[in-house]
Design a protein around this motif. Structure first.
Motif, PDB file in Angstrom:
ATOM      1  N   UNK A 149      10.814  25.695 -26.052  1.00 26.46           N
ATOM      2  CA  UNK A 149      10.670  24.334 -26.566  1.00 26.46           C
ATOM      3  C   UNK A 149      11.165  24.307 -28.001  1.00 26.46           C
ATOM      4  N   UNK A 150      11.896  23.257 -28.356  1.00 24.03           N
ATOM      5  CA  UNK A 150      12.383  23.107 -29.717  1.00 24.03           C
ATOM      6  C   UNK A 150      11.616  22.006 -30.430  1.00 24.03           C
ATOM      7  N   UNK A 151      11.255  22.260 -31.689  1.00 24.32           N
ATOM      8  CA  UNK A 151      10.554  21.250 -32.495  1.00 24.32           C
ATOM      9  C   UNK A 151      11.270  21.125 -33.833  1.00 24.32           C
ATOM     10  N   UNK A 152      11.580  19.887 -34.181  1.00 22.95           N
ATOM     11  CA  UNK A 152      12.218  19.606 -35.466  1.00 22.95           C
ATOM     12  C   UNK A 152      11.402  18.564 -36.216  1.00 22.95           C
ATOM     13  N   UNK A 203      18.061  11.602 -41.729  1.00 28.04           N
ATOM     14  CA  UNK A 203      16.987  12.310 -42.396  1.00 28.04           C
ATOM     15  C   UNK A 203      17.332  13.748 -42.706  1.00 28.04           C
ATOM     16  N   UNK A 204      16.486  14.375 -43.490  1.00 23.86           N
ATOM     17  CA  UNK A 204      16.657  15.762 -43.905  1.00 23.86           C
ATOM     18  C   UNK A 204      15.797  16.665 -43.032  1.00 23.86           C
ATOM     19  N   UNK A 205      16.402  17.672 -42.451  1.00 22.95           N
ATOM     20  CA  UNK A 205      15.701  18.565 -41.530  1.00 22.95           C
ATOM     21  C   UNK A 205      14.798  19.536 -42.299  1.00 22.95           C
ATOM     22  N   UNK A 206      13.500  19.377 -42.116  1.00 23.43           N
ATOM     23  CA  UNK A 206      12.515  20.205 -42.812  1.00 23.43           C
ATOM     24  C   UNK A 206      12.138  21.417 -41.981  1.00 23.43           C
ATOM     25  N   UNK A 207      11.992  21.230 -40.677  1.00 17.16           N
ATOM     26  CA  UNK A 207      11.630  22.322 -39.761  1.00 17.16           C
ATOM     27  C   UNK A 207      12.572  22.304 -38.572  1.00 17.16           C
ATOM     28  N   UNK A 208      13.100  23.482 -38.225  1.00 12.99           N
ATOM     29  CA  UNK A 208      13.946  23.643 -37.045  1.00 12.99           C
ATOM     30  C   UNK A 208      13.492  24.933 -36.371  1.00 12.99           C
ATOM     31  N   UNK A 209      12.614  24.796 -35.392  1.00 16.19           N
ATOM     32  CA  UNK A 209      11.966  25.972 -34.807  1.00 16.19           C
ATOM     33  C   UNK A 209      12.031  25.948 -33.294  1.00 16.19           C
ATOM     34  N   UNK A 210      11.942  27.141 -32.713  1.00 13.19           N
ATOM     35  CA  UNK A 210      11.911  27.297 -31.260  1.00 13.19           C
ATOM     36  C   UNK A 210      10.668  28.090 -30.891  1.00 13.19           C
ATOM     37  N   UNK A 211      10.082  27.760 -29.747  1.00 11.05           N
ATOM     38  CA  UNK A 211       8.838  28.397 -29.317  1.00 11.05           C
ATOM     39  C   UNK A 211       8.968  28.841 -27.865  1.00 11.05           C
ATOM     40  N   UNK A 212       8.585  30.071 -27.612  1.00 12.74           N
ATOM     41  CA  UNK A 212       8.586  30.624 -26.257  1.00 12.74           C
ATOM     42  C   UNK A 212       7.198  30.405 -25.672  1.00 12.74           C
ATOM     43  N   UNK A 213       7.126  29.584 -24.626  1.00 15.56           N
ATOM     44  CA  UNK A 213       5.832  29.145 -24.104  1.00 15.56           C
ATOM     45  C   UNK A 213       5.777  29.395 -22.598  1.00 15.56           C
ATOM     46  N   UNK A 214       4.649  29.874 -22.154  1.00 14.20           N
ATOM     47  CA  UNK A 214       4.431  30.057 -20.719  1.00 14.20           C
ATOM     48  C   UNK A 214       4.563  28.716 -20.003  1.00 14.20           C
ATOM     49  N   UNK A 215       5.169  28.735 -18.839  1.00  8.91           N
ATOM     50  CA  UNK A 215       5.280  27.497 -18.062  1.00  8.91           C
ATOM     51  C   UNK A 215       3.903  26.901 -17.802  1.00  8.91           C
ATOM     52  N   UNK A 222       0.049  21.807 -22.236  1.00 12.67           N
ATOM     53  CA  UNK A 222      -0.838  21.817 -23.391  1.00 12.67           C
ATOM     54  C   UNK A 222      -0.024  21.843 -24.688  1.00 12.67           C
ATOM     55  N   UNK A 223       1.077  22.599 -24.680  1.00 12.12           N
ATOM     56  CA  UNK A 223       1.918  22.695 -25.869  1.00 12.12           C
ATOM     57  C   UNK A 223       2.524  21.331 -26.196  1.00 12.12           C
ATOM     58  N   UNK A 224       3.030  20.644 -25.183  1.00  9.74           N
ATOM     59  CA  UNK A 224       3.631  19.319 -25.390  1.00  9.74           C
ATOM     60  C   UNK A 224       2.586  18.338 -25.913  1.00  9.74           C
ATOM     61  N   UNK A 225       1.382  18.387 -25.365  1.00  8.46           N
ATOM     62  CA  UNK A 225       0.314  17.499 -25.835  1.00  8.46           C
ATOM     63  C   UNK A 225      -0.012  17.762 -27.299  1.00  8.46           C
ATOM     64  N   UNK A 226       0.010  19.030 -27.713  1.00 12.48           N
ATOM     65  CA  UNK A 226      -0.251  19.367 -29.104  1.00 12.48           C
ATOM     66  C   UNK A 226       0.826  18.784 -30.016  1.00 12.48           C
ATOM     67  N   UNK A 227       2.080  18.902 -29.595  1.00 11.47           N
ATOM     68  CA  UNK A 227       3.171  18.331 -30.397  1.00 11.47           C
ATOM     69  C   UNK A 227       3.028  16.815 -30.471  1.00 11.47           C
ATOM     70  N   UNK A 228       2.688  16.178 -29.366  1.00 14.44           N
ATOM     71  CA  UNK A 228       2.532  14.723 -29.361  1.00 14.44           C
ATOM     72  C   UNK A 228       1.441  14.283 -30.332  1.00 14.44           C
ATOM     73  N   UNK A 275       8.809  13.753 -36.095  1.00 13.61           N
ATOM     74  CA  UNK A 275       8.722  14.991 -35.316  1.00 13.61           C
ATOM     75  C   UNK A 275       9.453  14.782 -33.995  1.00 13.61           C
ATOM     76  N   UNK A 276      10.348  15.713 -33.656  1.00 13.82           N
ATOM     77  CA  UNK A 276      11.095  15.627 -32.409  1.00 13.82           C
ATOM     78  C   UNK A 276      10.878  16.890 -31.576  1.00 13.82           C
ATOM     79  N   UNK A 277      10.645  16.686 -30.276  1.00 16.87           N
ATOM     80  CA  UNK A 277      10.444  17.787 -29.328  1.00 16.87           C
ATOM     81  C   UNK A 277      11.576  17.769 -28.311  1.00 16.87           C
ATOM     82  N   UNK A 278      12.161  18.931 -28.031  1.00 12.43           N
ATOM     83  CA  UNK A 278      13.187  19.049 -26.995  1.00 12.43           C
ATOM     84  C   UNK A 278      12.826  20.208 -26.065  1.00 12.43           C
ATOM     85  N   UNK A 279      13.275  20.095 -24.813  1.00  8.53           N
ATOM     86  CA  UNK A 279      13.004  21.137 -23.840  1.00  8.53           C
ATOM     87  C   UNK A 279      12.413  20.540 -22.573  1.00  8.53           C
TER      88      UNK A 279
END
Length: 261
Positions: free
Chosen positions: A121-124, A201-213, A218-224, A238-242
């Motif tokens: 999952x990608x989070x920016x 906008x200016x990109x402050x965070x550009x991160x990737x996360x390895x998450x169990x299927x 739960x991970x998506x709900x946390x980002x939301x 905040x943007x979520x991709x994946x």
């Protein structure tokens, strides 16, 4: 020639019958021991060394090839956890692909074990451009009454922008820590250039996360939930991709920059 999309373990379910890859040709499985390479035939006139080098300078050709490549990876990710290879990885024939699988078997097994049952999952996080920030010392339509008034407003604006940036960095740092704690691994990538990405906008965070299927929901709900928190901080988005194939986690950990959960 043989175009190689990814390496994986034997598939437990078939790919879609209508799936096509580069050149509109369906990919096939090339099995070597307990490893599988997903491959497709491509013409030498396009993928031999010299024509390929020229094609890589052709943005239209490159874009079309990248879409076809990603289409196969996305389909493969629905049935397994593949190790995607670089765009335009080609070999002369099947024997070249088998040699690659043989030579890289140790690494392939190690990485496939690490990403098994997981997706990326990608989070920016973006902050509005500094020039978009409003001057807190007065309305934008109020003309400065003097040079001193103009300088005072400029200092006040710079101070406000610095404070906004510090808040944005603090929010991004805390968000990354929270998400990393819910992921099996994480990677911090360099911030995106807004001019190249054409993202406001200016990109402050550009991160990737390895998450169990099994924990992805739960991970998506946390980002939301954090999106609402970000909305409370001026100018943050905040943007979520994946979910994606685990592109950011297919190298050896010692060779990759980033943090581990």
């Amino acid at each position: 020639m043989r175009y190689v999309y990814a390496v994986c373990r034997p598939l437990a379910a078939p790919l879609a019958a209508d799936l096509t890859g580069v050149g509109g040709v369906p990919p096939r499985q090339l099995v070597h021991g307990d490893l599988v390479a997903l491959v497709g035939p491509v013409p030498e006139r396009d993928f031999a060394e010299q024509p390929l080098r020229a094609h890589l300078e052709d943005l239209d050709w490159l874009s079309e090839t990248a879409r076809a490549h990603q289409r196969v990876i996305d389909a493969l990710t629905t049935v397994t956890c593949p190790l995607p290879l670089r765009l335009a990885t080609v070999f002369r024939d099947d024997s070249g692909v088998r040699a690659m699988l043989e030579d890289g078997a140790e690494r392939f097994h190690r990485v496939l074990e690490r990403i098994d049952g997981r997706v990326e999952w990608g989070v920016k996080v973006y902050m509005e451009n500094a020039e978009e920030a409003k001057d807190p010392s007065g309305g934008a339509s109020d003309a400065p009454r003097s040079g001193r008034d103009y300088l005072r407003r400029r200092r006040s604006q710079r101070t406000a922008q610095e404070e906004n940036w510090q808040r944005a960095e603090g929010f991004a740092r805390e968000l990354h820590e929270r998400l990393s704690a819910r992921a099996d691994d994480s990677r911090l990538h360099a911030p995106q250039n807004s001019e190249l990405s054409r993202t406001p906008g200016r990109n402050v965070l550009n991160a990737a996360y390895l998450v169990s299927r099994t924990h992805s929901e739960e991970f998506v709900e946390l980002v939301d939930r954090t999106k609402d928190e970000g909305a409370g901080t001026s100018g943050l988005r905040v943007e979520l991709t994946g979910p994606w194939a685990a592109y950011s986690f297919t190298g050896d950990a010692n060779d990759e920059e980033g943090t581990s959960a």
